[in-house]
Design a protein around this motif. Structure first.
Motif, PDB file in Angstrom:
ATOM      1  N   LEU A  58       6.217 -16.824   4.954  1.00  0.00           N
ATOM      2  CA  LEU A  58       5.825 -14.872   4.745  1.00  0.00           C
ATOM      3  C   LEU A  58       7.041 -14.094   3.648  1.00  0.00           C
ATOM      4  N   ALA A  59       6.822 -13.084   3.623  1.00  0.00           N
ATOM      5  CA  ALA A  59       8.077 -12.535   2.626  1.00  0.00           C
ATOM      6  C   ALA A  59       9.410 -12.226   4.125  1.00  0.00           C
ATOM      7  N   PRO A  60      10.024 -12.080   3.955  1.00  0.00           N
ATOM      8  CA  PRO A  60      11.292 -11.724   4.601  1.00  0.00           C
ATOM      9  C   PRO A  60      10.855  -9.879   5.293  1.00  0.00           C
ATOM     10  N   ASP A  61      11.212  -9.773   6.227  1.00  0.00           N
ATOM     11  CA  ASP A  61      11.190  -8.191   6.909  1.00  0.00           C
ATOM     12  C   ASP A  61      12.123  -6.684   5.988  1.00  0.00           C
ATOM     13  N   GLU A  62      12.406  -7.222   5.196  1.00  0.00           N
ATOM     14  CA  GLU A  62      13.677  -7.109   4.369  1.00  0.00           C
ATOM     15  C   GLU A  62      13.159  -6.237   3.344  1.00  0.00           C
ATOM     16  N   LEU A  63      12.180  -7.261   2.462  1.00  0.00           N
ATOM     17  CA  LEU A  63      11.767  -7.033   1.006  1.00  0.00           C
ATOM     18  C   LEU A  63      10.761  -6.454   1.559  1.00  0.00           C
ATOM     19  N   VAL A  64       9.579  -6.878   2.991  1.00  0.00           N
ATOM     20  CA  VAL A  64       8.243  -5.904   3.286  1.00  0.00           C
ATOM     21  C   VAL A  64       8.599  -4.944   3.145  1.00  0.00           C
ATOM     22  N   ALA A  65       9.680  -4.580   3.985  1.00  0.00           N
ATOM     23  CA  ALA A  65      10.036  -3.048   4.055  1.00  0.00           C
ATOM     24  C   ALA A  65      10.455  -2.199   3.093  1.00  0.00           C
ATOM     25  N   GLN A  66      11.344  -2.969   1.722  1.00  0.00           N
ATOM     26  CA  GLN A  66      10.805  -2.119   0.516  1.00  0.00           C
ATOM     27  C   GLN A  66       9.691  -1.210   0.278  1.00  0.00           C
ATOM     28  N   ILE A  67       8.772  -2.503   0.485  1.00  0.00           N
ATOM     29  CA  ILE A  67       7.378  -2.267  -0.306  1.00  0.00           C
ATOM     30  C   ILE A  67       7.349  -1.534   0.267  1.00  0.00           C
ATOM     31  N   VAL A  68       6.788  -1.384   1.711  1.00  0.00           N
ATOM     32  CA  VAL A  68       6.200  -0.867   2.338  1.00  0.00           C
ATOM     33  C   VAL A  68       6.774   0.665   2.121  1.00  0.00           C
ATOM     34  N   GLU A  69       8.256   1.269   2.426  1.00  0.00           N
ATOM     35  CA  GLU A  69       8.789   2.066   1.511  1.00  0.00           C
ATOM     36  C   GLU A  69       7.975   2.681   0.097  1.00  0.00           C
ATOM     37  N   LYS A  70       8.464   2.040  -0.368  1.00  0.00           N
ATOM     38  CA  LYS A  70       8.134   2.642  -1.677  1.00  0.00           C
ATOM     39  C   LYS A  70       6.682   3.064  -1.356  1.00  0.00           C
ATOM     40  N   PHE A  71       5.819   2.306  -1.037  1.00  0.00           N
ATOM     41  CA  PHE A  71       4.411   2.880  -0.873  1.00  0.00           C
ATOM     42  C   PHE A  71       4.573   3.647   0.132  1.00  0.00           C
ATOM     43  N   TYR A  72       5.197   4.485   0.753  1.00  0.00           N
ATOM     44  CA  TYR A  72       4.981   5.700   1.634  1.00  0.00           C
ATOM     45  C   TYR A  72       5.296   6.616   0.627  1.00  0.00           C
ATOM     46  N   HIS A  73       6.118   6.669  -0.221  1.00  0.00           N
ATOM     47  CA  HIS A  73       6.575   7.601  -0.631  1.00  0.00           C
ATOM     48  C   HIS A  73       5.826   8.135  -1.590  1.00  0.00           C
ATOM     49  N   SER A  74       5.352   6.665  -2.618  1.00  0.00           N
ATOM     50  CA  SER A  74       3.996   6.686  -3.100  1.00  0.00           C
ATOM     51  C   SER A  74       2.226   7.843  -2.950  1.00  0.00           C
ATOM     52  N   ASN A  75       2.904   8.052  -1.518  1.00  0.00           N
ATOM     53  CA  ASN A  75       1.121   8.624  -1.094  1.00  0.00           C
ATOM     54  C   ASN A  75       1.498   9.112   0.229  1.00  0.00           C
ATOM     55  N   LYS A  76       2.838   9.917   0.480  1.00  0.00           N
ATOM     56  CA  LYS A  76       2.989  10.821   1.242  1.00  0.00           C
ATOM     57  C   LYS A  76       2.040  12.010   1.450  1.00  0.00           C
ATOM     58  N   LEU A  77       1.993  12.295   0.207  1.00  0.00           N
ATOM     59  CA  LEU A  77       1.319  13.916  -0.513  1.00  0.00           C
ATOM     60  C   LEU A  77      -0.120  13.382   0.046  1.00  0.00           C
ATOM     61  N   ASN A  78      -0.978  12.568   0.282  1.00  0.00           N
ATOM     62  CA  ASN A  78      -2.115  11.931   0.625  1.00  0.00           C
ATOM     63  C   ASN A  78      -2.320  13.043   1.596  1.00  0.00           C
ATOM     64  N   LYS A  79      -3.864  12.648   2.591  1.00  0.00           N
ATOM     65  CA  LYS A  79      -3.614  13.354   3.619  1.00  0.00           C
ATOM     66  C   LYS A  79      -3.442  12.296   4.419  1.00  0.00           C
ATOM     67  N   GLY A  80      -2.608  11.210   4.484  1.00  0.00           N
ATOM     68  CA  GLY A  80      -2.199  10.397   6.195  1.00  0.00           C
ATOM     69  C   GLY A  80      -2.042   9.196   5.353  1.00  0.00           C
ATOM     70  N   ILE A  81      -1.575   7.985   6.668  1.00  0.00           N
ATOM     71  CA  ILE A  81      -1.748   7.090   5.931  1.00  0.00           C
ATOM     72  C   ILE A  81      -2.189   5.889   6.136  1.00  0.00           C
ATOM     73  N   LEU A  82      -2.801   5.407   6.826  1.00  0.00           N
ATOM     74  CA  LEU A  82      -3.422   4.365   7.686  1.00  0.00           C
ATOM     75  C   LEU A  82      -2.959   2.886   7.719  1.00  0.00           C
ATOM     76  N   PHE A  83      -1.704   2.765   8.385  1.00  0.00           N
ATOM     77  CA  PHE A  83      -0.472   1.415   8.366  1.00  0.00           C
ATOM     78  C   PHE A  83      -1.434   0.108   9.029  1.00  0.00           C
ATOM     79  N   ASP A  84      -1.839  -0.540   8.727  1.00  0.00           N
ATOM     80  CA  ASP A  84      -2.066  -1.843   8.601  1.00  0.00           C
ATOM     81  C   ASP A  84      -1.939  -3.291   8.194  1.00  0.00           C
ATOM     82  N   GLY A  85      -0.757  -3.943   9.936  1.00  0.00           N
ATOM     83  CA  GLY A  85      -0.327  -5.060   9.344  1.00  0.00           C
ATOM     84  C   GLY A  85       1.457  -4.578   9.206  1.00  0.00           C
TER      85      GLY A  85
END
Length: 192
Positions: A58-85
């Motif tokens: 499994l990818a380590p927490d720190e790496l997954v956190a960076q990927i999630v953060e990047k995704f969040y900032h790219s999509n935060k202006l949409n209606k909202g985000i459903l975090f799954d996993g």
């Protein structure tokens, strides 16, 4: 509207996510999909993630956190985000809350599908036969994934609950339609 959906493996999150995304027009953040997308695009984060997945880790927490953060900032202006996993553990939960709060936003609800262990094991056997899923054929692997959820993710749910994030807790062994009715009525309160 930012929602986190939790449930052990085979709880039916995927089925419910499709409906939530469709009805509430949320952007779906599935960590597995986002990781695979980063790998396919051969981004710096994707290349790092591949180093782990190629070894079956499994990818380590720190790496997954960076990927999630990047995704969040790219999509935060949409209606909202459903975090799954994500988050899978308390450290990831702290990270997610931090990222969203820095943005003057919040997690509006947690959806938690609870399913008894015996039911999950039965579903694994059924899915292994119907969908030829090799990861579900080995009951030890399924048991390990369930134990990981109990030992790491349930404390993350409790941590988030202690911060006052409201949870829609549902018996995941109910019929799919009944589960979704409960989810939908809980989320509709946020949109009114």
């Amino acid at each position: 509207m930012n929602i986190v959906i939790f449930g052990p493996p085979l709880a039916g999150k995927g089925t419910q996510c499709k409906r939530i995304i469709n009805d509430f027009e949320l952007t779906h953040l599935s960590t597995g999909d986002v990781l695979r997308d980063e790998q396919a695009q051969k981004t710096e984060l994707g290349i790092k993630a591949s180093e782990y997945s190629n070894k079956g880790l499994l990818a380590p927490d720190e790496l997954v956190a960076q990927i999630v953060e990047k995704f969040y900032h790219s999509n935060k202006l949409n209606k909202g985000i459903l975090f799954d996993g994500y988050p899978r553990n308390t450290e990831q939960a702290k990270h997610l809350i931090n990222v969203i709060e820095k943005d003057k936003s919040k997690i509006d609800r947690i959806i938690y599908l609870k399913v008894p262990k015996e039911e999950l094991l039965n579903r694994a056997i059924k899915r292994a036969k119907e969908e030829n899923r090799t990861d579900d054929k080995d009951s030890k692997i399924v048991q390990t994934r369930i134990n990981e959820f109990e030992n790491l993710t349930i404390p993350a749910i409790k941590f988030m609950n202690n911060l006052g994030i409201e949870t829609i807790e549902i018996d995941g062994s109910l019929p799919i339609e009944d589960i979704y009715k409960t989810i939908k009525s809980g989320l509709e309160l946020l949109v009114k």
